[in-house]
Design an enzyme around this catalytic site. Sequence first.
Site, PDB file in Angstrom:
ATOM      1  N   THR C  72      41.905  54.789  12.432  1.00  0.00           N
ATOM      2  CA  THR C  72      41.774  53.337  12.386  1.00  0.00           C
ATOM      3  C   THR C  72      42.170  52.805  11.014  1.00  0.00           C
ATOM      4  O   THR C  72      42.920  51.831  10.904  1.00  0.00           O
ATOM      5  CB  THR C  72      40.326  52.926  12.719  1.00  0.00           C
ATOM      6  OG1 THR C  72      40.041  53.314  14.061  1.00  0.00           O
ATOM      7  CG2 THR C  72      40.132  51.428  12.585  1.00  0.00           C
ATOM      8  N   CYS C 325      36.621  54.070  22.867  1.00  0.00           N
ATOM      9  CA  CYS C 325      36.329  53.054  21.865  1.00  0.00           C
ATOM     10  C   CYS C 325      35.939  51.740  22.488  1.00  0.00           C
ATOM     11  O   CYS C 325      35.357  50.889  21.844  1.00  0.00           O
ATOM     12  CB  CYS C 325      37.544  52.831  20.991  1.00  0.00           C
ATOM     13  SG  CYS C 325      37.838  54.254  19.960  1.00  0.00           S
TER      14      CYS C 325
END
Lengths: 161, 161, 404, 404
Positions: C72, C325
């Site tokens: 990320t 996620c």
Amino acid sequence: MYSEKVMEHFTNPRNVGEIPDADGVGQVGNPVCGDIMRMYIKVRRGRIADIKFKTFGCGAAIATSSMVTELVKGKSVAEALEISNRTVAEALGGLPPHKMHCSNLAADALHRAIQDYLGKKKASGAEGRGARVGTRAGRPGRGGAAKQGRRWSGRRTGAQT
Amino acid sequence: MYSEKVMEHFTNPRNVGEIPDADGVGQVGNPVCGDIMRMYIKVRRGRIADIKFKTFGCGAAIATSSMVTELVKGKSVAEALEISNRTVAEALGGLPPHKMHCSNLAADALHRAIQDYLGKKKASGAEGRGARVGTRAGRPGRGGAAKQGRRWSGRRTGAQT
Amino acid sequence: MRRVYLDHAATTPVHPQVAKVAVQYMTETFGNPSSIHCFGREARQAVEGARATVASLIGAQPEEIYFTSGGTEADNLAIQGVALAAADGRGHIITSQVEHHAVLHTCEFLEKRGFDVTYLPVDGHGMVDPDQVARAIRKDTVLITVMLANNEVGTIQPIADIARLAREKGVPVHTDAVQAAGNIPVDVNRLGVDLMSLSSHKIYGPKGTGALYVRRGTRISPTVHGGAHERGLRAGTENVPGILAMAKASELAQAEMPQRMAHVARLRDRFLKGLMEKVPDVRLNGHPTARLPNNASVSVLYVEGESVLLNLDLQGIAASSGSACTSGRLEPSHVLVAMGIPHDISQGSLRFSFGRGNTEEDVDYVLEVLPSVIARLRAMSPLGPGKKQAGPAGGRAGAARGRG
Amino acid sequence: MRRVYLDHAATTPVHPQVAKVAVQYMTETFGNPSSIHCFGREARQAVEGARATVASLIGAQPEEIYFTSGGTEADNLAIQGVALAAADGRGHIITSQVEHHAVLHTCEFLEKRGFDVTYLPVDGHGMVDPDQVARAIRKDTVLITVMLANNEVGTIQPIADIARLAREKGVPVHTDAVQAAGNIPVDVNRLGVDLMSLSSHKIYGPKGTGALYVRRGTRISPTVHGGAHERGLRAGTENVPGILAMAKASELAQAEMPQRMAHVARLRDRFLKGLMEKVPDVRLNGHPTARLPNNASVSVLYVEGESVLLNLDLQGIAASSGSACTSGRLEPSHVLVAMGIPHDISQGSLRFSFGRGNTEEDVDYVLEVLPSVIARLRAMSPLGPGKKQAGPAGGRAGAARGRG
Ligand SMILES: Cc1ncc(COP(=O)(O)O)c(C=O)c1O
Ligand SMILES: Cc1ncc(COP(=O)(O)O)c(C=O)c1O
């Protein structure tokens, strides 16, 4: 994520199925949201004598469906109308916050079924039928809702069904 | 961080000390930069007969000081002037990039010492002395540099000394 | 109870050898790489060795690898960093509709800050069309970011083609290779990309470490400021145990890649074959061939994914619906939506992702459990083959409330 | 050779119990906390437990703790995040001249993006004056960020006073407590701060994990975008082993704090006493009493720090000059400069920072080695008591070149 009670109802859901000659049928939800709940009721002397459900949905949807059938069996129609989604969630020992609005609609489905029942009763009784064009009593999932004039608030669900 | 050779010179620096009756003394650096190197030379028949240094500084500063004394001993003054900071760094097997500009000034100190020696030789020979007000030959750290008219390029070092 | 983990696309267990390395760099070689003393120098040397190992996994030079806290952050650094470095803090970015949220939400953030973003559609297999990328390029396009392999459906994008077209117009290309690097052969030069995101925890390394590849000469600014770590691009004391562990995981991944790929593909195919035989109305999502070898994304009609997962979980089997996620949210997967899969079908999507620790017995156990779970839920479902769904007239009072 | 590590302010060895926890969450409880299956739920539960433990270290509520990749990221998130959330992307920030680079460089970055920053001076002990903070507050001040304890000289700032004055004017206060939290008692409510940065690797936890405390109601935006991790403030798969390890380190720090503080203070004082007795012209840097118990920052006159460190290192002793994060650069420490310490003195500054593993024998060994190292270097130095330094006239040709 889910309480023990939720998991217990999810694992062993009560009153799964259909009632072919139901007195009322109610459905809420759509696959965009992820859950579809359909309730069938049999009414005897103003009381919910039998209730069954069919649900397409997540763990919460299945558990709330099961729970509402258990809560309502034997109750009077008036009492049944007082059971809210919140009552159901509380009876299950709570639901995860993000499931409260989306998957906690079993009481709504029950109320639809009762409205369907009351509507049919009315129809088979005295009043006119002009308002009910296009609905056939007893056809699952149709019925009461159309009367409300409430539709899909713009979501493009038609394409998906 | 440092090469073996650097560490060897840092650990066992050659020619540390002062030469009280030096023929030339040269100093570079200042505590703002982090390093001060002072070189003392003795010249005999145009050759660097002896050389000693004093250094305040990091590992590279000490190692380059030591290395330059070793490189230059016995060399002619002309040969000594050809030794550059780069030559010293190479003789040490390289220096970390961030040390190249700041701590690799030992050859500069040597050149100052040689200039000091040449200036004094000139003075004790024929020419006038008007340009050298305020400098006393042989006084460590003063001397040649003042002649260049180059000062601190605006850094506020005066306050710190 | 038997426990079968089939969610390797969400995260992987750390390889025992990798964990050993992590412990060594926590307790023994624990120095701060910025320190000049022996403890620090040992750590510095170790980190630079790790950089070379990770570089070698993707055919890069060590100086082109910048360690981050994960995939990320690598995606954010790539996109925000290139955007920040762009001339006047404005410009145009091209991405796809099937990116990971780390890319999509970063693009959306930049949109709010004045950038223009084009979100390219995909075909029914989740594939981006390189010609569409080329057509979307504008004079002020500062970055193209398209993922290498999709985390949800496993589709592998034609990045080499995209990069070739982009290079002709001088636009740098970033690719999120979090699911790809270490699992399939990846080479930054063969792909021709300028930036590439990696993550350790998808390849049996620990969570909390990733890397960004930045081709030399690429204009990029730091987004985290502080010390001069990672040559000024990413401040913060280096996660030495994480970095060394990621390097060990990369080394093992590189060494064992052919065997691992063959192993997971064999299990995946056994699973899909068995499932299709035993359960009607199951569809494979994603591209039939250009896909990750370990990914089996399927849509099971007439049931909802979470209820399947919960039932599997009760029997010790871990899988996922959509990407992990976002599974905490109720929105249908944006990837399946972009692929044009109808909502009632995408709601029944499941992702099984295989790993080096799985066995044929694992697959057979799942093939024993899953069909009966599906059968039970289908029996409970108001939907089914032939049955027409209730449709709009069944509308619910709560529809306008959104979905939590 | 005996090895003595006296650089605990740079980083600490991971406590064996902490490393054990990290391994457990790498190899056993390895799930992704976002996954709904059992592997994921175990990880989620563990992370939320860790959040409560870390919260308790600083008297916060669990929901006020956001895990990050370290102290640097926590500082960046606090400052950039509050700045981003500020009405129109402009405003005024107050900080001090002695902050860590993670704060200073973030402020400088924001300055380039249109923010105004006031860098407050400190006194000779490195102390910020709360009244100066109050006077610096403007109508458009969006944040005050002053560190709790300085990493270089150990001075503890009057944060409670600063926060009280700031609260009167409604300005949020951030404090970088990376050196303080876990080493001395810290309570967010007693201090009255709104944001606080923590780091794991300064308290025997692993590198690569930190946390930001954010008081409920504080306006802050994310800086890393992606999944909805950390309640939307910090995207990226949670570093579960790192987080659990940080929690274990916090738990141990809290439990052992009085003993640890007494232990390191005793060693520090023994060291300082011995050094002052044995070596003339040594000065203590920082505040005489309001300082971290483990920090001994001294200036040794007439010698340069690195040459001392190298000699110590050759004899197995690890210490630091200035902060480790900047020791790769040649600039004199900005902290000592801000304290008004002349350059020739600050060049000879050394930091010895003690830890739980150090012993009296360690101190005595250093007291044996250090004086002779200093004596040797002083003998080599052109500077010394009585000797006047050469001064400007000794100017070097290279002065204008800067310092690499
Ligand atoms: C394609 C892709 N990109 C980015 C990420 C984010 O990486 P990380 O989990 O290391 O933050 C993931 C996994 O979560 C992913 O699958
Ligand atoms: C006061 C202070 N703030 C911030 C940091 C940065 O923390 P981290 O090393 O976890 O990035 C450090 C240490 O390096 C520090 O001492």
